[in-house]
Motif scaffolding. Structure first.
Motif, PDB file in Angstrom:
ATOM      1  N   GLU A 270      57.052 100.710  39.461  1.00 40.79           N
ATOM      2  CA  GLU A 270      56.076 100.157  38.529  1.00 40.79           C
ATOM      3  C   GLU A 270      56.053  98.642  38.705  1.00 40.79           C
ATOM      4  OE1 GLU A 270      53.942 101.489  36.419  1.00 40.79           O
ATOM      5  OE2 GLU A 270      54.486 103.527  37.040  1.00 40.79           O
ATOM      6  N   PRO A 271      54.888  98.049  38.867  1.00 41.63           N
ATOM      7  CA  PRO A 271      54.851  96.586  39.039  1.00 41.63           C
ATOM      8  C   PRO A 271      55.311  95.877  37.778  1.00 41.63           C
ATOM      9  CG  PRO A 271      52.632  97.463  38.749  1.00 41.63           C
ATOM     10  CD  PRO A 271      53.545  98.651  38.876  1.00 41.63           C
ATOM     11  N   PRO A 272      55.950  94.717  37.921  1.00 44.80           N
ATOM     12  CA  PRO A 272      56.409  93.983  36.734  1.00 44.80           C
ATOM     13  C   PRO A 272      55.236  93.376  35.982  1.00 44.80           C
ATOM     14  CG  PRO A 272      56.707  92.650  38.687  1.00 44.80           C
ATOM     15  CD  PRO A 272      56.219  94.000  39.165  1.00 44.80           C
ATOM     16  N   THR A 273      55.479  93.044  34.746  1.00 42.37           N
ATOM     17  CA  THR A 273      54.440  92.390  33.959  1.00 42.37           C
ATOM     18  C   THR A 273      54.276  90.947  34.435  1.00 42.37           C
ATOM     19  OG1 THR A 273      56.034  91.675  32.285  1.00 42.37           O
ATOM     20  CG2 THR A 273      54.989  93.829  31.969  1.00 42.37           C
ATOM     21  N   ALA A 274      53.071  90.450  34.282  1.00 42.50           N
ATOM     22  CA  ALA A 274      52.802  89.064  34.700  1.00 42.50           C
ATOM     23  C   ALA A 274      53.628  88.073  33.878  1.00 42.50           C
ATOM     24  CB  ALA A 274      51.312  88.762  34.562  1.00 42.50           C
ATOM     25  N   GLU A 275      53.871  88.416  32.599  1.00 43.27           N
ATOM     26  CA  GLU A 275      54.665  87.511  31.760  1.00 43.27           C
ATOM     27  C   GLU A 275      56.090  87.367  32.280  1.00 43.27           C
ATOM     28  OE1 GLU A 275      52.846  89.982  30.692  1.00 43.27           O
ATOM     29  OE2 GLU A 275      51.230  89.005  29.549  1.00 43.27           O
ATOM     30  N   ALA A 276      56.619  88.437  32.875  1.00 50.07           N
ATOM     31  CA  ALA A 276      57.992  88.373  33.381  1.00 50.07           C
ATOM     32  C   ALA A 276      58.122  87.422  34.557  1.00 50.07           C
ATOM     33  CB  ALA A 276      58.458  89.771  33.778  1.00 50.07           C
ATOM     34  N   LEU A 277      57.055  87.285  35.344  1.00 47.25           N
ATOM     35  CA  LEU A 277      57.120  86.436  36.533  1.00 47.25           C
ATOM     36  C   LEU A 277      56.506  85.057  36.322  1.00 47.25           C
ATOM     37  CD1 LEU A 277      56.210  88.990  39.360  1.00 47.25           C
ATOM     38  CD2 LEU A 277      58.454  88.387  38.452  1.00 47.25           C
ATOM     39  N   LEU A 278      55.492  84.975  35.467  1.00 52.06           N
ATOM     40  CA  LEU A 278      54.769  83.714  35.300  1.00 52.06           C
ATOM     41  C   LEU A 278      55.023  83.069  33.947  1.00 52.06           C
ATOM     42  CD1 LEU A 278      51.334  84.766  36.850  1.00 52.06           C
ATOM     43  CD2 LEU A 278      53.204  83.524  37.949  1.00 52.06           C
ATOM     44  N   GLY A 279      55.883  83.691  33.124  1.00 52.22           N
ATOM     45  CA  GLY A 279      56.186  83.142  31.811  1.00 52.22           C
ATOM     46  C   GLY A 279      57.243  82.049  31.888  1.00 52.22           C
ATOM     47  N   ALA A 362      56.134  60.285  44.013  1.00 49.29           N
ATOM     48  CA  ALA A 362      55.410  61.322  44.753  1.00 49.29           C
ATOM     49  C   ALA A 362      56.072  62.693  44.567  1.00 49.29           C
ATOM     50  CB  ALA A 362      55.355  60.963  46.234  1.00 49.29           C
ATOM     51  N   GLU A 363      57.394  62.740  44.602  1.00 50.90           N
ATOM     52  CA  GLU A 363      58.096  64.016  44.424  1.00 50.90           C
ATOM     53  C   GLU A 363      57.908  64.557  43.011  1.00 50.90           C
ATOM     54  OE1 GLU A 363      59.171  65.711  46.737  1.00 50.90           O
ATOM     55  OE2 GLU A 363      59.283  64.266  48.363  1.00 50.90           O
ATOM     56  N   ARG A 364      57.862  63.670  42.031  1.00 49.55           N
ATOM     57  CA  ARG A 364      57.604  64.117  40.654  1.00 49.55           C
ATOM     58  C   ARG A 364      56.205  64.715  40.536  1.00 49.55           C
ATOM     59  NH1 ARG A 364      58.924  59.706  36.222  1.00 49.55           N
ATOM     60  NH2 ARG A 364      58.176  61.454  34.992  1.00 49.55           N
ATOM     61  N   ALA A 365      55.235  64.078  41.178  1.00 48.15           N
ATOM     62  CA  ALA A 365      53.873  64.608  41.132  1.00 48.15           C
ATOM     63  C   ALA A 365      53.772  65.936  41.862  1.00 48.15           C
ATOM     64  CB  ALA A 365      52.899  63.591  41.733  1.00 48.15           C
ATOM     65  N   ARG A 366      54.597  66.116  42.910  1.00 48.07           N
ATOM     66  CA  ARG A 366      54.551  67.346  43.697  1.00 48.07           C
ATOM     67  C   ARG A 366      55.091  68.546  42.923  1.00 48.07           C
ATOM     68  NH1 ARG A 366      56.595  65.195  47.944  1.00 48.07           N
ATOM     69  NH2 ARG A 366      54.571  64.570  48.783  1.00 48.07           N
ATOM     70  N   LEU A 367      55.831  68.334  41.868  1.00 46.54           N
ATOM     71  CA  LEU A 367      56.398  69.433  41.095  1.00 46.54           C
ATOM     72  C   LEU A 367      55.308  70.332  40.531  1.00 46.54           C
ATOM     73  CD1 LEU A 367      58.854  70.827  39.803  1.00 46.54           C
ATOM     74  CD2 LEU A 367      58.637  69.221  37.888  1.00 46.54           C
ATOM     75  N   SER A 368      54.254  69.735  39.983  1.00 51.08           N
ATOM     76  CA  SER A 368      53.149  70.539  39.442  1.00 51.08           C
ATOM     77  C   SER A 368      52.449  71.322  40.543  1.00 51.08           C
ATOM     78  CB  SER A 368      52.147  69.632  38.724  1.00 51.08           C
ATOM     79  OG  SER A 368      52.743  68.991  37.619  1.00 51.08           O
ATOM     80  N   SER A 369      52.357  70.730  41.730  1.00 54.25           N
ATOM     81  CA  SER A 369      51.728  71.430  42.851  1.00 54.25           C
ATOM     82  C   SER A 369      52.545  72.646  43.257  1.00 54.25           C
ATOM     83  CB  SER A 369      51.583  70.471  44.038  1.00 54.25           C
ATOM     84  OG  SER A 369      51.089  71.151  45.173  1.00 54.25           O
ATOM     85  N   VAL A 370      53.870  72.528  43.252  1.00 56.56           N
ATOM     86  CA  VAL A 370      54.721  73.671  43.587  1.00 56.56           C
ATOM     87  C   VAL A 370      54.532  74.788  42.568  1.00 56.56           C
ATOM     88  CG1 VAL A 370      57.118  74.439  43.825  1.00 56.56           C
ATOM     89  CG2 VAL A 370      56.405  72.253  44.816  1.00 56.56           C
ATOM     90  N   THR A 371      54.454  74.436  41.299  1.00 58.95           N
ATOM     91  CA  THR A 371      54.229  75.443  40.261  1.00 58.95           C
ATOM     92  C   THR A 371      52.891  76.143  40.460  1.00 58.95           C
ATOM     93  OG1 THR A 371      55.521  74.088  38.709  1.00 58.95           O
ATOM     94  CG2 THR A 371      54.144  75.822  37.774  1.00 58.95           C
ATOM     95  N   ASP A 372      51.859  75.363  40.743  1.00 55.43           N
ATOM     96  CA  ASP A 372      50.536  75.968  40.973  1.00 55.43           C
ATOM     97  C   ASP A 372      50.545  76.891  42.197  1.00 55.43           C
ATOM     98  OD1 ASP A 372      49.652  74.549  38.799  1.00 55.43           O
ATOM     99  OD2 ASP A 372      48.749  72.929  39.976  1.00 55.43           O
ATOM    100  N   ASP A 373      51.225  76.476  43.254  1.00 55.84           N
ATOM    101  CA  ASP A 373      51.273  77.302  44.472  1.00 55.84           C
ATOM    102  C   ASP A 373      51.979  78.631  44.207  1.00 55.84           C
ATOM    103  OD1 ASP A 373      49.950  75.339  45.835  1.00 55.84           O
ATOM    104  OD2 ASP A 373      51.746  74.489  46.778  1.00 55.84           O
TER     105      ASP A 373
END
Length: 463
Positions: A270-279, A362-373
Motif C-alpha cells: 500500500e503506498p504511504p500517505t503524502a502526509e507521512a512523506l511531505l509533512g 547562497a547555501e542558505r538560499a539553496r535550502l528552499s530549493s532542495v526542499t522544493d526538489d
C-alpha cells in the motif's frame, strides 16, 4: 503476479512458469553472513539487499570518509590547544672564531652562544618550547569550539548524512537489478511460448498457402512475426544474464553461476500517505540534513576568515640548557606574549571574507530549493504510480477478456467449427496482454523503490 480467474489462464501460467524455470541456474554456493544461495534457499529481494549492504564498496568508502572527517575534527581541536615540543642535539664544530662568541644552533629560541678559544669543540643542547594560542582564529584559550573545528564537525555531519543517502542508492540499485533480472527470467517463458506458437502458425500458413487458401503475404507476415519473437526471446535471455552478472558482482559472488534467485517478485505494498512523506517528517530527510551541514560548513568558513581580520595573541615559552660536556653549563628561560596584528594587505583578507559570506548566503538560499526538489520528485513518483495502477486495472480486464475468448475458441476447436489458426492467434493475443501486464507491474515495483529512495528511507516498501 497477476491472478486470472479463468482456468485456461491458470494452465497457461503453469506452462510459462515451467518454461521460465529452465532459465534459473541452480548451484550450491557459500554466500555472505547467514545467507545461502542454493536450490533449497533461493535468494529473495530482501536477501539480496542484506548482502549488498554488507558488500558495497560505496558504503565502505562512506564509512571511511566519516572516520577521516572525525580525525580531521580532532586535529583541528588540537591546533587550538597548547603545543609542547623538545629538542636534544649534539654538535661538533671547528675553525677559528671571528669574535668572542661562536654562534651555535642559530634559529633556536634565545640565540645562545658558546665562548671558546679553541679551534675545535663540541656542545650538547637541550631545549623545550611551549606555544599556547590565547586568541587565534576565533578560539579563546582553546576552551570554546572555534570555527576551524566547527567546520570539520559540520563536514563530518555532512558525510554521515550522505552515507545514509548512499545506502538508499545501493538499495534502489539492487532492487532495480533484482526486479529486472527476475522479470526477464519469468518473461522468457512468454517469449518461448510465443516462438512455439508462431512456429506452428508459420507451418499452418505455409500449408494453407500451398492449398491456395492464403496469400504469400500472409506467410511473409507470419515469418516476420516469428523472427521478431525469436529476437525478443534472445534479448530477454541476454538481459537475464546481464542482470545476474550485475547482481553477482554487487553481492560479492565470484561468478553469476553461483547465484540462485527466487522467481517470485515481491507483492506491491500500500503506498504511504503524502502526509507521512511531505509533512513535518520531511525536515529530517537526509538530503535536507546534508544541506544544513553544508550551510554550517559555509558559516564556519566565513567566521574563520572574519576572525583572521582580528589580532592573534600567542603565549611563547622556552627553556634551554647547553654545555660542552664539562661540569658547567648555561641555561636560558624565555617567556613572551606575541601579538600579530594585520595592518594592510591591499584588501585581500576583506575580499576573502566577503566571498565566504556570499557563499554562506547562497547555501542558505539553496535550502528552499532542495526542499522544493524533494517535494517535486515525490509528487511525480506518486503521479506515475497512479497512472500505472490505472493502466494495470485496464490491462487486467483485457487479460480476462482475452482468456475468455481463448476458452470459447478452444471449445469451438474441439467441435471442429473453428479454424486452427484462430486458437493460435487468440493465445498469442493473451500472451501479449499478459506480457504487457507483467511489464507494467514490474515498472510499478521499481517506482516503489524510487519512492523509498526519494523519501530518504523514511518509508520502506520491503518489510
Amino acid at each position: 503476479m497477476t491472478k486470472c480467474v479463468p482456468q485456461t489462464s491458470r494452465r497457461i501460467s503453469k506452462t510459462l512458469a515451467g518454461i521460465a524455470g529452465v532459465f534459473l541456474v541452480a548451484s550450491q554456493i557459500q554466500a555472505g553472513p547467514g545467507i545461502e544461495s542454493s536450490p533449497s534457499h533461493p535468494l529473495s529481494l530482501y536477501d539480496c539487499i542484506s548482502l549488498a549492504l554488507n558488500e558495497s564498496p560505496l558504503l565502505e568508502a562512506s564509512r571511511l570518509d566519516v572516520a577521516s572527517a572525525t580525525e580531521e575534527a580532532r586535529a583541528a581541536r588540537g591546533h587550538e590547544l597548547p603545543l609542547i615540543d623538545g629538542l636534544a642535539s649534539y654538535q661538533l664544530f671547528s675553525g677559528s672564531p671571528t669574535s668572542k662568541f661562536s654562534i651555535v644552533n642559530v634559529g633556536t629560541v634565545g640565540g645562545l652562544g658558546v665562548s671558546h678559544n679553541a679551534e675545535n669543540g663540541a656542545v650538547e643542547l637541550y631545549s623545550a618550547h611551549l606555544s599556547y594560542p590565547l586568541f587565534r582564529d576565533g578560539s579563546i584559550l582553546g576552551l570554546n569550539t572555534g570555527p576551524a573545528e566547527a567546520e570539520k564537525l559540520a563536514k563530518k555531519r555532512n558525510l554521515a548524512w550522505t552515507s545514509k543517502l548512499r545506502r538508499e542508492e545501493v538499495i534502489e540499485r539492487i532492487t532495480t537489478a533484482y526486479i529486472t533480472t527476475v522479470s526477464a527470467l519469468n518473461r522468457a517463458g512468454y517469449a518461448e511460448r510465443r516462438v512455439e506458437l508462431l512456429q506452428k502458425q508459420v507451418g499452418i500458413t505455409n500449408e494453407q498457402q500451398k492449398q491456395g487458401l492464403m496469400l504469400p503475404i500472409d506467410l511473409k507476415v507470419s515469418k516476420s512475426q516469428l523472427s521478431g519473437a525469436q529476437t525478443l526471446a534472445k534479448i530477454l535471455r541476454q538481459q537475464a544474464v546481464a542482470g545476474r552478472i550485475e547482481l553477482a558482482r554487487a553481492l560479492g559472488f565470484q561468478s553469476e553461476h553461483q547465484l540462485y534467485l527466487s522467481n517470485q517478485l515481491p507483492e506491491p505494498p500500500e503506498p504511504p500517505t503524502a502526509e507521512a512523506l511531505l509533512g513535518p517528517g520531511l525536515a529530517q530527510h537526509p538530503q535536507l540534513q546534508v544541506q544544513h551541514a553544508v550551510i554550517d560548513q559555509a558559516r564556519q568558513d566565513y567566521r574563520l576568515e572574519r576572525f583572521r581580520l582580528y589580532p592573534a595573541v600567542t603565549l611563547e615559552g622556552s627553556a634551554v640548557h647547553i654545555d660542552d660536556f664539562g661540569s658547567e653549563g648555561s641555561e636560558l628561560y624565555v617567556g613572551a606574549v606575541n601579538v600579530n596584528v594585520p595592518i594592510f594587505d591591499f584588501g585581500t583578507q576583506m575580499s576573502t571574507t566577503r566571498a565566504k559570506l556570499a557563499k554562506y548566503q547562497a547555501e542558505r538560499a539553496r535550502l528552499s530549493s532542495v526542499t522544493d526538489d524533494l517535494t517535486y520528485q515525490i509528487v511525480n513518483i506518486y503521479q506515475s504510480i497512479y497512472v500505472l495502477s490505472q493502466n494495470i486495472l485496464s490491462l487486467e480486464g483485457d487479460v480476462a477478456k482475452a482468456d475468455r475468448d481463448l476458452q470459447v475458441i478452444g471449445s469451438q476447436a474441439q467441435q471442429g467449427i473453428s479454424p486452427p489458426l484462430t486458437a493460435i492467434e487468440k493465445e498469442l493475443h493473451l500472451i501479449a496482454r499478459r506480457d504487457d501486464l507483467d511489464g507494467l507491474q514490474v515498472r510499478r515495483l521499481m517506482l516503489y523503490a524510487e519512492l523509498q529512495k526519494a523519501a530518504g528511507g523514511a518509508w520502506k516498501w520491503i518489510k
